[in-house]
Design a protein around this motif. Structure first.
Motif, PDB file in Angstrom:
ATOM      1  N   ASN A  16     -12.193  -8.461  -3.704  1.00 13.47           N
ATOM      2  CA  ASN A  16     -12.486  -7.445  -4.185  1.00 13.47           C
ATOM      3  C   ASN A  16     -12.307  -6.876  -5.462  1.00 13.47           C
ATOM      4  OD1 ASN A  16     -14.718  -6.283  -2.593  1.00 13.47           O
ATOM      5  ND2 ASN A  16     -14.059  -4.985  -0.685  1.00 13.47           N
ATOM      6  N   LEU A  17     -11.100  -7.685  -6.214  1.00 12.61           N
ATOM      7  CA  LEU A  17      -9.801  -7.215  -7.097  1.00 12.61           C
ATOM      8  C   LEU A  17     -10.850  -7.778  -8.535  1.00 12.61           C
ATOM      9  CD1 LEU A  17      -6.451  -7.589  -5.261  1.00 12.61           C
ATOM     10  CD2 LEU A  17      -7.895  -5.251  -5.754  1.00 12.61           C
ATOM     11  N   ASP A  34      -3.460  -6.971 -11.403  1.00 12.79           N
ATOM     12  CA  ASP A  34      -5.092  -6.692 -10.762  1.00 12.79           C
ATOM     13  C   ASP A  34      -5.256  -4.897 -10.765  1.00 12.79           C
ATOM     14  OD1 ASP A  34      -4.024  -9.068  -8.840  1.00 12.79           O
ATOM     15  OD2 ASP A  34      -3.769  -8.023  -7.448  1.00 12.79           O
ATOM     16  N   LYS A  36      -7.408  -2.085  -9.410  1.00 15.93           N
ATOM     17  CA  LYS A  36      -8.496  -1.460  -8.351  1.00 15.93           C
ATOM     18  C   LYS A  36      -9.790  -0.709  -7.967  1.00 15.93           C
ATOM     19  CE  LYS A  36      -3.905  -2.278  -5.696  1.00 15.93           C
ATOM     20  NZ  LYS A  36      -2.651  -2.070  -6.407  1.00 15.93           N
ATOM     21  N   THR A  37      -9.382  -0.370  -9.116  1.00 11.20           N
ATOM     22  CA  THR A  37      -9.793   1.739  -9.399  1.00 11.20           C
ATOM     23  C   THR A  37     -11.103   1.061 -10.796  1.00 11.20           C
ATOM     24  OG1 THR A  37      -8.717   2.445 -10.001  1.00 11.20           O
ATOM     25  CG2 THR A  37      -9.090   2.171  -7.598  1.00 11.20           C
ATOM     26  N   ASP A  40      -8.308   2.554 -12.865  1.00  9.57           N
ATOM     27  CA  ASP A  40      -7.764   1.359 -13.695  1.00  9.57           C
ATOM     28  C   ASP A  40      -8.524   0.455 -14.320  1.00  9.57           C
ATOM     29  OD1 ASP A  40      -6.005   1.561 -11.677  1.00  9.57           O
ATOM     30  OD2 ASP A  40      -6.961  -0.363 -10.197  1.00  9.57           O
ATOM     31  N   LEU A  66     -16.249  -1.917  -9.173  1.00  8.17           N
ATOM     32  CA  LEU A  66     -15.592  -1.363  -8.710  1.00  8.17           C
ATOM     33  C   LEU A  66     -15.721   0.646  -8.076  1.00  8.17           C
ATOM     34  CD1 LEU A  66     -11.275  -2.499 -10.525  1.00  8.17           C
ATOM     35  CD2 LEU A  66     -12.395  -3.443  -8.418  1.00  8.17           C
ATOM     36  N   GLU A  70     -15.580   1.754  -4.505  1.00 10.23           N
ATOM     37  CA  GLU A  70     -14.772   2.824  -4.069  1.00 10.23           C
ATOM     38  C   GLU A  70     -15.616   4.224  -3.660  1.00 10.23           C
ATOM     39  OE1 GLU A  70     -13.096   3.950  -8.212  1.00 10.23           O
ATOM     40  OE2 GLU A  70     -11.786   5.528  -7.352  1.00 10.23           O
TER      41      GLU A  70
END
Ligand code: MRU
Length: 356
Positions: A16-17, A34, A36-37, A40, A66, A70
């Protein structure tokens, strides 16, 4: 391609990254970062942790993945898509990838949307890899021909980084070079330093070194004299946006190389996947040219004798600067476009012949 003998892609999805190679740290440090969102992802594109037209397209596609992880909400996804498109203005691949993702996700229910988004981002990534490989096989023919005639090392000049680090793998401008090297053809690459961010010196030279390809970094202004001296057999560059009339928008300084190549009868080729073609605008003046922070000009970063990364100012604080990131090379200066479907003339007729 390889780093310290190990094969990498520039972006991949794991647990999931989204994983990227942080290109702001190269060539001195190899850091996998990484994301993450979606924020990012936007930040990675803006700060150029990832860069190069095809790679920012793929990063934006994974950015939408992502965004769904989220917050699986349509209005959040729409906002994410708008922010991703706005993160860098010139390379059309960004909009192309986001539009393709959004079209695929249109009308899909909440339960299925993540799976479909992931599959589409993966398809964009895998397609780019295949396209870049085919660009290489098509461009190889030109290098082979020069090599046969010359019976000596083929000297190729390139600008910025249109290497594998700018794509998923292979690169666009470098793909024919990698294929030629793998076939045993002797090649040497003149690597334009590419101020202000030095993608040539920091990234192209680095990736060619890792593949064992002979290369020499030159200042951005050296290409002209090398061409006058007969030390450049051909130029191959990438592009961030190619218009249907064959005009090519690429890293600032590309235009000057093309002028010099024309004056010295050096073939000037542009390598591109079809995701870089903007069929929608006819006049290059409509291309939004990115203007970046003046600090990229006024400061340089490097490593000192204690292995510490340092950033220093190089000209007076009072001096004004203008940091235009791209320029346009008119089609008349381009010998040919090397695409995944073949090589064509830089013109509407040429492009439409390959891409109906
Ligand atoms: O500002 P950058 O480093 O993203 O610019 C990259 C280039 O200009 C490349 O030549 C272009 O994206 C083609 S990438 C295969």
């Amino acid at each position: 391609m390889k780093i310290e003998g190990k094969s990498y892609k520039t972006i991949w999805f794991e647990n999931n990254l989204v994983k990227i190679i942080d290109q702001t740290k190269l060539p001195h440090q190899f850091v996998i970062k990484d994301l993450k969102t979606v924020k990012d992802s936007i930040n990675a594109i803006k700060t150029m942790e990832v860069r190069g037209a095809p790679l920012i397209g793929a990063t934006a596609a994974y950015g939408l993945v992502l965004s769904i992880i989220e917050n699986n909400d349509l209005s959040f996804l729409k906002k994410s898509s708008e922010k991703l498109i706005a993160s860098r203005p010139t390379a059309i691949n960004l909009k192309w990838a986001v539009d393709r993702m959004m079209k695929k996700l249109n009308g899909i229910n909440e339960e299925d949307i993540l799976k479909i988004a992931l599959n589409e981002a993966k398809a964009i990534k895998e397609e780019d890899e295949v396209f870049c490989k085919n660009i290489g096989l098509n461009g190889l023919k030109i290098i082979e021909e020069i090599s046969k005639k010359k019976k000596d090392t083929v000297n190729i000049l390139t600008h910025c980084n249109a290497g594998w680090l700018a794509t998923i793998d292979w690169g666009t401008a470098t793909s024919p070079i990698y294929h030629a090297h793998q076939k045993g053809i002797k090649v040497h690459v003149w690597v334009d330093e590419t101020r202000p961010r030095n993608q040539g010196a920091n990234l192209t030279s680095y990736e060619l070194n890792e593949e064992g390809i002979s290369n020499t970094v030159i200042t951005d202004n050296a290409g002209g004299i090398l061409m006058q001296r007969g030390q450049v057999d051909m130029c191959i560059v990438g592009t961030d946006r190619t218009l249907s009339n064959g005009d090519v928008c690429n890293k600032i300084g590309t235009y000057l190389k093309a002028l010099s190549a024309k004056d010295n009868n050096v073939p000037f080729y542009v390598a591109l996947p079809s995701s870089t073609i903007d069929w929608s605008i006819k006049d290059h003046k409509q291309i939004p040219i990115e203007e970046r922070n003046s600090e990229e000009l006024s400061h340089v970063e490097g490593i000192d004798e204690n292995n510490e990364i340092k950033k220093i100012r190089i000209y007076p604080q009072k001096s004004k600067s203008l940091n235009l990131a791209f320029d346009v090379t008119p089609a008349k200066l381009v010998t040919g476009l090397i695409t995944e479907k073949g090589i064509c003339e830089a013109s509407e007729k040429g492009l439409k012949g390959l891409f109906k």
